[in-house]
Design an enzyme around this catalytic site. Structure first.
Site, PDB file in Angstrom:
ATOM      1  N   GLU A 320     -33.866 -68.713 -22.857  1.00 29.16           N
ATOM      2  CA  GLU A 320     -33.671 -67.612 -23.449  1.00 29.16           C
ATOM      3  C   GLU A 320     -35.102 -66.275 -22.237  1.00 29.16           C
ATOM      4  O   GLU A 320     -35.994 -65.627 -22.917  1.00 29.16           O
ATOM      5  CB  GLU A 320     -33.831 -66.743 -24.911  1.00 29.16           C
ATOM      6  N   PRO A 321     -35.181 -66.715 -21.161  1.00 25.76           N
ATOM      7  CA  PRO A 321     -36.292 -66.270 -20.551  1.00 25.76           C
ATOM      8  C   PRO A 321     -35.854 -64.984 -19.713  1.00 25.76           C
ATOM      9  O   PRO A 321     -35.201 -64.679 -19.811  1.00 25.76           O
ATOM     10  CB  PRO A 321     -36.441 -67.173 -18.930  1.00 25.76           C
ATOM     11  N   ARG A 323     -39.418 -62.190 -19.056  1.00 29.08           N
ATOM     12  CA  ARG A 323     -39.940 -62.476 -18.451  1.00 29.08           C
ATOM     13  C   ARG A 323     -39.894 -62.890 -16.767  1.00 29.08           C
ATOM     14  O   ARG A 323     -40.277 -62.420 -15.496  1.00 29.08           O
ATOM     15  CB  ARG A 323     -41.278 -62.116 -19.019  1.00 29.08           C
ATOM     16  N   ARG A 360     -47.937 -51.941 -21.438  1.00 27.46           N
ATOM     17  CA  ARG A 360     -48.647 -53.275 -21.409  1.00 27.46           C
ATOM     18  C   ARG A 360     -50.003 -53.059 -21.578  1.00 27.46           C
ATOM     19  O   ARG A 360     -50.759 -54.156 -22.559  1.00 27.46           O
ATOM     20  CB  ARG A 360     -47.981 -54.167 -20.348  1.00 27.46           C
ATOM     21  N   CYS A 391     -52.607 -37.505 -21.668  1.00 29.89           N
ATOM     22  CA  CYS A 391     -53.846 -37.321 -22.758  1.00 29.89           C
ATOM     23  C   CYS A 391     -54.222 -37.960 -23.225  1.00 29.89           C
ATOM     24  O   CYS A 391     -53.935 -38.086 -24.465  1.00 29.89           O
ATOM     25  CB  CYS A 391     -53.799 -36.086 -23.249  1.00 29.89           C
ATOM     26  N   GLU A 392     -55.149 -39.233 -23.036  1.00 29.40           N
ATOM     27  CA  GLU A 392     -54.960 -40.225 -23.682  1.00 29.40           C
ATOM     28  C   GLU A 392     -56.197 -40.929 -22.766  1.00 29.40           C
ATOM     29  O   GLU A 392     -55.262 -41.449 -22.366  1.00 29.40           O
ATOM     30  CB  GLU A 392     -53.570 -40.844 -23.944  1.00 29.40           C
TER      31      GLU A 392
HETATM   32  N1  LLP Z   1     -35.570 -64.542 -27.071  1.00 28.07           N
HETATM   33  C1  LLP Z   1     -36.273 -64.245 -28.028  1.00 28.07           C
HETATM   34  C2  LLP Z   1     -36.182 -64.909 -29.207  1.00 28.07           C
HETATM   35  C3  LLP Z   1     -37.298 -63.800 -28.064  1.00 28.07           C
HETATM   36  O1  LLP Z   1     -38.082 -62.795 -29.419  1.00 28.07           O
HETATM   37  C4  LLP Z   1     -37.869 -62.818 -26.887  1.00 28.07           C
HETATM   38  C5  LLP Z   1     -39.058 -61.962 -26.488  1.00 28.07           C
HETATM   39  C6  LLP Z   1     -37.641 -63.344 -25.103  1.00 28.07           C
HETATM   40  C7  LLP Z   1     -36.374 -64.735 -25.958  1.00 28.07           C
HETATM   41  C8  LLP Z   1     -37.667 -63.458 -24.228  1.00 28.07           C
HETATM   42  O2  LLP Z   1     -39.307 -63.502 -24.099  1.00 28.07           O
HETATM   43  P1  LLP Z   1     -40.023 -63.551 -22.285  1.00 28.07           P
HETATM   44  O3  LLP Z   1     -39.103 -64.632 -21.313  1.00 28.07           O
HETATM   45  O4  LLP Z   1     -39.340 -62.278 -22.137  1.00 28.07           O
HETATM   46  O5  LLP Z   1     -41.180 -63.921 -22.628  1.00 28.07           O
HETATM   47  N2  LLP Z   1     -42.686 -56.732 -24.909  1.00 28.07           N
HETATM   48  C9  LLP Z   1     -44.060 -58.144 -24.732  1.00 28.07           C
HETATM   49  C10 LLP Z   1     -43.167 -59.224 -24.714  1.00 28.07           C
HETATM   50  C11 LLP Z   1     -41.862 -59.150 -26.992  1.00 28.07           C
HETATM   51  C12 LLP Z   1     -41.459 -60.070 -26.519  1.00 28.07           C
HETATM   52  C13 LLP Z   1     -40.656 -60.172 -27.420  1.00 28.07           C
HETATM   53  N3  LLP Z   1     -39.545 -61.329 -27.484  1.00 28.07           N
HETATM   54  C14 LLP Z   1     -44.623 -57.869 -23.844  1.00 28.07           C
HETATM   55  O6  LLP Z   1     -45.080 -57.007 -22.954  1.00 28.07           O
HETATM   56  O7  LLP Z   1     -45.182 -58.604 -23.450  1.00 28.07           O
END
Ligand code: LLP
Length: 463
Positions: A320-321, A323, A360, A391-392
């Protein structure tokens, strides 16, 4: 990253402030292809272009701040993941990274599946025509309404996250006369090497059911007994922005261990295993991400080896990519409003966005790079902090960056690798309006998520 000497400059004392920065790059106008979307270049005037359109023109037409997304790059990355895993595995794009109807259509066309984690993401996916059987529904506290909609729509899988949810989904499926395909999300006790708030597979956290203490085995027992559920596999997600495959190795070993226990106890070989997302991207030149084909090869080998030694048929793998597909495809374009040199410290450069379009940095101490993109400059590099208009004082976009010393109001700055978790985590803090997402391809730019307006804000305010 290391600290190093700051070039002698009129605006700074010799003592360097604390920070995470390397030496200034030899050429501030250079664009590292690792962090920029595929079609990004500088034209003959030194102005940055994406998909063949220069940023001055884009800023004029769409305003700033704005996210510009390279559609060809998005499609190429999606395809690379799809091809790398082949027909014996499934790639689910994690919609939480960034989701819009255009993105759903691209994914559909490129043969990817979609992971959603809320009713809103599900509605977006369905409204853009993603076939329900190619959708996986996630979340640690899905409402009964959300579950009902997902089951009714016929989603391909629901990933169960708690004992309560096992019963809830089974009941709803039965009520609707369905047998819902499900996976159980377990926590395998692996903590990926990343920021604490975004590591999700160690045991002390809200997601999944722990393998430890036999809880996951008990969850499987219950799921197998319920008529409304068809248990198709086990799910594990170990964290975010991971470069090192060893965490996946341990996770796969433990998930396969559970599959073996299930076979021994129930005589059932579950056909699927999902290893989640979390693969890292280059935010700065210091990051070295792996290519999808290397990741696919490594994960497939790990699972195959583990299954051989457990004498199990190798299950179908899914990943599940989020990012890794969308992150590198976009940059945020800002206009400089003020430039404030602080003697002996650094220069504060204020842009027209901030923590509302990229939380982030404030939330995770994330590192980004930034470039002056509306013109080239040979001016001496100056240590800067790019900050927003909120404002932070923690409203920082790029904590430490070298920018040309002749930076001035009206210049355009671009922060690359903002495709993931920036627009999707954007807020209205200070009633700042959320920026648009503009897709650029082959000399054409079109808004795929429009800029928020003051009318949008006031429409919600019904008091
Ligand atoms: N699958 C599941 C079950 C997840 O919880 C996540 C991310 C992904 C796939 C996708 O992960 P990725 O490949 O995008 O890293 N807001 C944080 C990231 C939180 C990710 C939560 N779950 C950030 O900005 O780094």
């Amino acid at each position: 990253m290391s600290r190093s000497a700051h070039p002698a400059g009129p605006r700074h004392a010799d003592v360097l402030p604390e920070g995470h920065y390397s030496a200034p790059p030899a050429d501030l106008n250079a664009l590292d292809p690792k962090v920029w979307a595929q079609t990004v270049r500088r034209d003959e005037h030194g102005v940055l272009t994406v998909g063949g359109i220069d940023v001055k023109q884009l800023a004029e037409e769409f305003g700033t701040p704005a996210y510009f997304l390279d559609e060809d790059d998005f499609r190429a990355r999606a395809r690379a993941w799809r091809t790398a895993f082949g027909d014996d595995a499934d790639v689910f794009y994690a919609g939480k990274a960034f989701l819009s109807r255009a993105v759903v259509r691209w994914l559909h066309e490129e043969g990817l599946n979609l992971d959603v984690c809320s009713g809103g993401e599900l509605a977006t996916a369905l409204s853009a025509g993603m076939p329900a059987e190619r959708i996986a529904f996630h979340g640690n506290n899905k409402s009964t309404g959300e579950i009902r909609r997902a089951v009714e729509a016929g989603v391909g899988r629901i990933v169960l996250d708690s004992f309560q949810e096992i019963v809830r989904v089974a009941h709803i499926a039965q009520e609707l006369g369905r047998r819902q395909r499900v996976q159980i999300r377990i926590t395998v006790g692996v903590e990926a090497h990343t920021h604490e708030f975004i590591a999700t597979a160690h045991e002390d956290q809200k997601f999944g059911i722990p393998l430890a203490g036999g809880q996951a085995a008990e969850a499987v027992r219950r799921a197998l007994q319920l008529d409304g559920l068809e248990l198709i596999g086990i799910h594990s997600h170990i964290g975010s922005q991971i470069f090192d495959m060893s965490g996946f190795e341990v996770a796969a070993h433990r998930v396969v261990g559970l599959l073996r226990e299930i076979r021994d106890e129930h005589g059932v070989e579950l056909p699927e295993i999902d290893l989640g997302g979390g693969l890292g991207i280059a935010y700065t030149s210091d990051d070295d991400p792996r290519e999808p084909h290397e990741i696919a090869k490594a994960l497939t080998e790990i699972v195959t080896r583990e299954c051989e030694s457990a004498r199990l048929r190798t299950p179908r793998i899914s990943v599940e990519p989020g990012r890794a597909i969308v992150g590198p495809t976009a940059f945020t374009l800002y206009e400089v409003g003020t430039v404030k040199p602080l003697d002996g410290l650094r220069t504060y450069v204020s842009v027209d966005g901030g923590m509302s379009d990229n939380i982030r940095t404030a939330l995770y101490d994330a590192e980004y790079s930034v470039s002056l993109v509306s013109r080239p400059s040979d001016a001496e590099p100056v240590l800067c902090r790019v900050v927003g208009k909120h404002c932070e004082s923690g409203d920082i976009v790029v904590k430490d960056a070298f920018l040309p010393g002749d930076l001035a109001p009206g210049d355009l700055l671009a922060v690359p690798a903002t495709g993931a978790y920036c627009r999707s985590m954007a807020s209205n803090y200070n009633h700042v309006l959320r920026p648009p997402v503009v897709a650029v391809r082959d000399g054409e730019a079109r808004v795929i998520v429009r800029r928020e307006t003051e009318e949008d804000l006031l429409r919600l305010d019904v008091g």
